[in-house]
Design a protein around this motif. Structure first.
Motif, PDB file in Angstrom:
ATOM      1  N   ASP A 146       0.846  -1.069  -0.021  1.00 54.92           N
ATOM      2  CA  ASP A 146       0.008   0.010   0.064  1.00 54.92           C
ATOM      3  C   ASP A 146       0.926   1.074  -0.002  1.00 54.92           C
ATOM      4  O   ASP A 146       1.550   1.477   0.969  1.00 54.92           O
ATOM      5  CB  ASP A 146      -0.935  -0.135   1.273  1.00 54.92           C
ATOM      6  N   ASP A 147       0.861   1.981  -1.166  1.00 51.30           N
ATOM      7  CA  ASP A 147       1.690   3.031  -1.185  1.00 51.30           C
ATOM      8  C   ASP A 147       1.355   4.300  -0.546  1.00 51.30           C
ATOM      9  O   ASP A 147       1.872   5.479  -0.761  1.00 51.30           O
ATOM     10  CB  ASP A 147       1.918   3.315  -2.695  1.00 51.30           C
ATOM     11  N   GLY A 148       0.329   4.484   0.039  1.00 51.35           N
ATOM     12  CA  GLY A 148      -0.272   5.340   0.815  1.00 51.35           C
ATOM     13  C   GLY A 148      -0.772   6.608  -0.277  1.00 51.35           C
ATOM     14  O   GLY A 148      -1.348   6.627  -1.155  1.00 51.35           O
ATOM     15  N   LEU A 149       0.139   7.833   0.090  1.00 48.30           N
ATOM     16  CA  LEU A 149      -0.529   8.757  -0.710  1.00 48.30           C
ATOM     17  C   LEU A 149       0.171   8.934  -2.154  1.00 48.30           C
ATOM     18  O   LEU A 149      -0.651   9.400  -3.124  1.00 48.30           O
ATOM     19  CB  LEU A 149       0.404  10.104  -0.119  1.00 48.30           C
ATOM     20  N   LEU A 150       0.886   8.044  -2.339  1.00 48.93           N
ATOM     21  CA  LEU A 150       1.508   7.695  -3.912  1.00 48.93           C
ATOM     22  C   LEU A 150       0.486   6.945  -4.611  1.00 48.93           C
ATOM     23  O   LEU A 150       0.507   7.155  -5.726  1.00 48.93           O
ATOM     24  CB  LEU A 150       2.601   6.908  -3.787  1.00 48.93           C
ATOM     25  N   ALA A 151      -0.550   6.332  -3.791  1.00 52.28           N
ATOM     26  CA  ALA A 151      -1.528   5.586  -4.712  1.00 52.28           C
ATOM     27  C   ALA A 151      -2.623   6.525  -5.097  1.00 52.28           C
ATOM     28  O   ALA A 151      -3.491   6.308  -5.832  1.00 52.28           O
ATOM     29  CB  ALA A 151      -2.111   4.607  -3.716  1.00 52.28           C
ATOM     30  N   ASN A 152      -2.566   7.801  -4.506  1.00 52.33           N
ATOM     31  CA  ASN A 152      -3.594   8.853  -5.073  1.00 52.33           C
ATOM     32  C   ASN A 152      -3.384   9.021  -6.615  1.00 52.33           C
ATOM     33  O   ASN A 152      -2.085   9.301  -6.663  1.00 52.33           O
ATOM     34  CB  ASN A 152      -3.346  10.013  -4.138  1.00 52.33           C
ATOM     35  N   PRO A 153      -4.314   8.916  -7.241  1.00 51.53           N
ATOM     36  CA  PRO A 153      -3.949   9.081  -8.799  1.00 51.53           C
ATOM     37  C   PRO A 153      -3.348  10.274  -9.197  1.00 51.53           C
ATOM     38  O   PRO A 153      -2.724  10.357 -10.356  1.00 51.53           O
ATOM     39  CB  PRO A 153      -5.417   8.833  -9.504  1.00 51.53           C
ATOM     40  N   ASP A 154      -3.423  11.183  -8.501  1.00 49.90           N
ATOM     41  CA  ASP A 154      -2.876  12.705  -8.721  1.00 49.90           C
ATOM     42  C   ASP A 154      -1.621  12.800  -8.492  1.00 49.90           C
ATOM     43  O   ASP A 154      -0.724  13.862  -8.729  1.00 49.90           O
ATOM     44  CB  ASP A 154      -3.741  13.855  -8.173  1.00 49.90           C
ATOM     45  N   ILE A 155      -0.771  11.845  -7.655  1.00 48.14           N
ATOM     46  CA  ILE A 155       0.658  12.033  -7.123  1.00 48.14           C
ATOM     47  C   ILE A 155       1.461  11.249  -7.541  1.00 48.14           C
ATOM     48  O   ILE A 155       1.233  10.014  -7.773  1.00 48.14           O
ATOM     49  CB  ILE A 155       0.369  11.672  -5.549  1.00 48.14           C
ATOM     50  N   THR A 156       2.515  11.476  -8.035  1.00 49.86           N
ATOM     51  CA  THR A 156       3.652  10.702  -8.878  1.00 49.86           C
ATOM     52  C   THR A 156       5.009  10.615  -8.408  1.00 49.86           C
ATOM     53  O   THR A 156       5.665  10.120  -8.570  1.00 49.86           O
ATOM     54  CB  THR A 156       3.731  11.143 -10.319  1.00 49.86           C
ATOM     55  N   ASP A 157       5.054  11.557  -7.270  1.00 49.44           N
ATOM     56  CA  ASP A 157       6.372  11.934  -6.395  1.00 49.44           C
ATOM     57  C   ASP A 157       6.555  10.681  -5.551  1.00 49.44           C
ATOM     58  O   ASP A 157       5.835  10.502  -4.556  1.00 49.44           O
ATOM     59  CB  ASP A 157       6.061  13.160  -5.637  1.00 49.44           C
ATOM     60  N   ALA A 191       8.474  10.467  -3.177  1.00 48.39           N
ATOM     61  CA  ALA A 191       8.877  10.688  -2.022  1.00 48.39           C
ATOM     62  C   ALA A 191       7.532  10.880  -0.900  1.00 48.39           C
ATOM     63  O   ALA A 191       7.704  10.860   0.117  1.00 48.39           O
ATOM     64  CB  ALA A 191       9.542  12.113  -2.196  1.00 48.39           C
ATOM     65  N   GLN A 192       6.433  10.417  -1.610  1.00 44.99           N
ATOM     66  CA  GLN A 192       5.044  10.306  -1.024  1.00 44.99           C
ATOM     67  C   GLN A 192       4.727   8.964  -0.655  1.00 44.99           C
ATOM     68  O   GLN A 192       3.860   8.956   0.006  1.00 44.99           O
ATOM     69  CB  GLN A 192       3.942  11.060  -1.551  1.00 44.99           C
ATOM     70  N   GLN A 193       5.530   8.029  -1.005  1.00 46.42           N
ATOM     71  CA  GLN A 193       5.231   6.782  -0.722  1.00 46.42           C
ATOM     72  C   GLN A 193       4.998   6.324   0.664  1.00 46.42           C
ATOM     73  O   GLN A 193       6.124   6.571   1.455  1.00 46.42           O
ATOM     74  CB  GLN A 193       6.174   5.640  -1.544  1.00 46.42           C
ATOM     75  N   GLY A 194       3.996   5.498   1.093  1.00 44.94           N
ATOM     76  CA  GLY A 194       3.677   5.161   2.349  1.00 44.94           C
ATOM     77  C   GLY A 194       3.442   6.239   3.277  1.00 44.94           C
ATOM     78  O   GLY A 194       3.123   6.061   4.670  1.00 44.94           O
ATOM     79  N   LYS A 195       3.013   7.453   2.839  1.00 47.52           N
ATOM     80  CA  LYS A 195       2.498   8.416   3.665  1.00 47.52           C
ATOM     81  C   LYS A 195       0.971   8.449   3.942  1.00 47.52           C
ATOM     82  O   LYS A 195       0.336   8.249   2.695  1.00 47.52           O
ATOM     83  CB  LYS A 195       2.832  10.036   3.311  1.00 47.52           C
ATOM     84  N   PHE A 196       0.278   8.560   4.803  1.00 47.21           N
ATOM     85  CA  PHE A 196      -1.030   8.496   4.979  1.00 47.21           C
ATOM     86  C   PHE A 196      -1.554  10.046   5.914  1.00 47.21           C
ATOM     87  O   PHE A 196      -0.797  10.276   6.588  1.00 47.21           O
ATOM     88  CB  PHE A 196      -1.472   7.358   5.788  1.00 47.21           C
ATOM     89  N   LYS A 197      -2.863  10.520   5.432  1.00 47.50           N
ATOM     90  CA  LYS A 197      -3.073  11.665   6.115  1.00 47.50           C
ATOM     91  C   LYS A 197      -3.450  11.377   7.796  1.00 47.50           C
ATOM     92  O   LYS A 197      -3.862  10.109   8.271  1.00 47.50           O
ATOM     93  CB  LYS A 197      -4.606  11.906   5.651  1.00 47.50           C
ATOM     94  N   VAL A 198      -2.935  12.350   8.630  1.00 48.53           N
ATOM     95  CA  VAL A 198      -3.014  12.186  10.046  1.00 48.53           C
ATOM     96  C   VAL A 198      -4.603  12.110  10.441  1.00 48.53           C
ATOM     97  O   VAL A 198      -5.340  13.105   9.985  1.00 48.53           O
ATOM     98  CB  VAL A 198      -2.317  13.412  10.684  1.00 48.53           C
ATOM     99  N   PRO A 199      -5.115  11.073  11.016  1.00 52.96           N
ATOM    100  CA  PRO A 199      -6.627  11.016  11.351  1.00 52.96           C
ATOM    101  C   PRO A 199      -6.791  11.919  12.540  1.00 52.96           C
ATOM    102  O   PRO A 199      -5.992  12.122  13.204  1.00 52.96           O
ATOM    103  CB  PRO A 199      -6.609   9.504  11.639  1.00 52.96           C
ATOM    104  N   THR A 200      -8.098  12.304  12.626  1.00 53.34           N
ATOM    105  CA  THR A 200      -8.865  12.868  13.950  1.00 53.34           C
ATOM    106  C   THR A 200      -8.534  11.920  15.148  1.00 53.34           C
ATOM    107  O   THR A 200      -8.724  10.682  14.803  1.00 53.34           O
ATOM    108  CB  THR A 200     -10.117  13.294  13.657  1.00 53.34           C
ATOM    109  N   LEU A 201      -8.247  12.380  16.211  1.00 55.01           N
ATOM    110  CA  LEU A 201      -8.499  11.566  17.109  1.00 55.01           C
ATOM    111  C   LEU A 201      -9.899  11.491  17.888  1.00 55.01           C
ATOM    112  O   LEU A 201     -10.008  11.093  19.104  1.00 55.01           O
ATOM    113  CB  LEU A 201      -7.345  11.936  18.428  1.00 55.01           C
TER     114      LEU A 201
END
Length: 414
Positions: free
Chosen positions: A296-307, A309-319
Motif C-alpha cells: 500500500d503506497d499511501g499518498l503515492l496511490a492517489n492518482p494525482d500524485i507521482t512523487d 517521496a510520498q510513498q507510504g504516507k497517510f493523512k493524520v486522522p482525527t483523534l
C-alpha cells in the motif's frame, strides 16, 4: 493483484434498523413528503440501501452513525473486521474505513507549507512542506461530495454499474424526484451527471451537519465557562488529567500532528491533516481478506500524485472518538489503543516497549520504510507504562457524549 482505489466511505449496519424505520422499508429511502433541505435529503440518501447493486449496503454500512461513524461489523473471528465487506458479500477493501465524523474539517487537498509548534522545544516552530487535507486516507477526494461519489460505483463496495444505474434507483422514490427538483432545480431524467453530482452534494450537506461533529465530549465540556451546568472538570487525581498534561506538553510529541489549534481553544479536531509515514506494518489478516498482494503506497496511490517521496504516507486522522473506533491505523493492524501508544513510543531510543502486546513478538517492520517521519517519531522522551495508560485515558475523554456508553468497561482509568 492491483489495489482497489476506492475503499469504504460511509456509515454502518445499524442501517438494518434505520433503513426500515426511516428509509422506506426494505428497499431503503424515505417515502415521506419531499425533503425540506439538502441536509435532510442527504440524510436519507446516506442510509439508502437501494444505492448498492444488491440493495444491502448504504453509506451507513461502513460508517455506522451509532458507532462513531466507522464500520463496526465483526469478522468470522467475532472481532471487528479491519477492512469492510462490500455489497456482494465477498469482496473486501484493503484499508480500514475511516470515520466520517468531523470529516468536514479536513481542508481541500492541496500542497503547500506551514509552520507548526515543535512540542519538544517550547516556543520554537517547525516547518512542514507537503500535502494536506482531502478525504480518504490518501486524499484522493478533495472534498466530501467527491468522496461520496466513489463508493456507489466501486465494484468492491456498493457495486453499481454506472451513474445511470444509480440515478435509476433514485427515480424509484417519488420524494427524491420532487426533492431534487425543488432543491436543485433538476429533472433526474434529464442529465445523469448533474443528478449524480446533486446526490453527492446532498450527502455532503448531511455530513457537514452537527450530527457528525457535536463537539460535546468531556474534553469539550471542560472548556465551557465556569458555572455552566454542563461543564466537565478533570479531577487532579484522575489518570486522564495526567494524560491531558502529557498530550499537550513538551514531554511528548503528540501535538506535532494531532493538534490544530492553540491549547484550550474550542473546536480542536486533533489532526493537522498532514501526511506522514509512521512505519505501520502490513496487516496480514486484512490482506488475506482483500486478496491484495501489492504494497500500500499511501499518498503515492492517489492518482494525482507521482512523487515517489510520498510513498507510504497517510493523512493524520482525527483523534475524535478514537477510543471507540478501533481497529487502528490505515489498515486496522492494531486492535487496542494502548498498543497504538506503545507503537509510537517504541521508535524512541530506550523505550520499554520492544514488543507488540497483541502478539507478544517484536514489532513488525514497516510496510514502507522509505520516507518515514523519523524526526517526529523519535523526538520527546520515552513513556512509562503509567504514562501510556494516562494518555489512553485522556484519549477516552475525546469521545462524543452519544458514544460514551461504548467506552471499554475495563477499569483501566479508575
Amino acid at each position: 493483484m492491483k489495489k482497489a482505489l476506492f475503499l469504504p466511505l460511509h456509515v454502518s449496519f445499524v442501517v438494518a434498523v434505520l433503513a426500515v424505520s426511516g428509509c422506506g422499508g426494505s428497499s431503503g429511502g424515505s417515502e415521506s413528503p419531499a425533503f425540506a433541505s439538502k441536509e435532510a435529503l442527504g440524510e436519507s440518501l446516506f442510509h439508502d440501501t437501494r444505492l448498492s447493486a444488491n440493495r444491502t449496503q448504504s453509506c451507513a454500512t461502513c460508517h455506522n452513525p451509532e458507532h462513531g461513524f466507522v464500520d463496526n461489523r465483526s469478522g468470522a473471528d467475532g472481532k471487528v473486521s479491519p477492512v469492510s465487506r462490500g455489497d456482494n458479500g465477498t469482496s473486501f477493501g484493503d484499508r480500514n474505513a475511516p470515520t466520517a465524523a468531523y470529516a468536514r474539517f479536513s481542508p481541500a487537498f492541496s500542497q503547500g507549507s506551514h509552520t507548526r509548534a515543535a512540542e519538544t522545544v517550547p516556543g520554537s516552530l517547525k516547518e512542514y512542506s507537503g500535502y494536506i487535507g482531502g478525504q480518504f486516507h490518501d486524499g484522493r477526494a478533495s472534498g466530501l461530495a467527491q468522496q461520496a461519489g466513489g463508493p456507489p460505483l466501486n465494484p468492491i463496495e456498493m457495486g453499481m454499474e454506472n451513474k445511470t444505474a444509480v440515478v435509476n434507483r433514485l427515480l424509484e422514490n417519488n420524494d427524491y424526484t420532487e426533492a431534487f427538483s425543488q432543491l436543485y432545480g433538476l429533472d433526474l431524467t434529464a442529465d445523469t451527471d448533474a443528478a449524480y453530482a446533486a446526490m453527492t452534494d446532498a450527502i455532503a450537506a448531511f455530513e457537514r451537519s452537527n450530527t457528525f461533529a457535536p463537539f460535546d465530549s468531556k474534553y469539550d465540556r471542560s472548556l465551557l465557562p465556569v458555572g455552566d451546568a454542563n461543564r466537565y472538570v478533570y479531577d487532579a487525581l484522575d489518570k486522564a488529567t495526567l494524560g491531558k498534561s502529557l498530550f499537550f506538553s513538551q514531554f511528548t510529541n503528540c501535538g506535532a500532528c494531532h493538534q490544530l489549534k492553540a491549547k484550550g481553544q474550542r473546536g480542536e479536531t486533533f489532526s493537522n491533516y498532514e501526511y506522514h509515514n509512521i512505519g505501520v506494518p502490513v496487516n496480514a489478516a486484512a490482506r488475506e481478506l482483500s486478496g491484495v498482494s501489492d504494497s500500500d503506497d499511501g499518498l503515492l496511490a492517489n492518482p494525482d500524485i507521482t512523487d515517489v517521496a510520498q510513498q507510504g504516507k497517510f493523512k493524520v486522522p482525527t483523534l475524535r472518538n478514537v477510543a471507540v473506533t478501533g481497529p487502528y491505523m490505515h489498515n486496522g493492524v492494531f486492535a487496542d489503543l494502548t498498543t497504538v501508544v506503545q507503537f509510537y513510543d517504541h521508535f524512541k531510543t530506550g523505550s520499554d516497549f520492544a514488543e507488540n502486546p497483541e502478539t507478544g513478538l517484536p514489532w513488525a517492520e514497516p510496510e514502507i520504510s522509505a520516507n518515514m517521519s523519523n524526526d517526529d517519531l523519535q523526538q520527546a522522551r520515552t513513556l512509562s507504562e503509567t504514562e501510556v495508560t494516562a494518555l489512553v485515558c485522556f484519549l477516552r475523554t475525546l469521545t462524543d457524549a452519544r458514544y460514551e456508553h461504548l467506552l471499554p468497561d475495563d477499569g483501566l482509568c479508575d
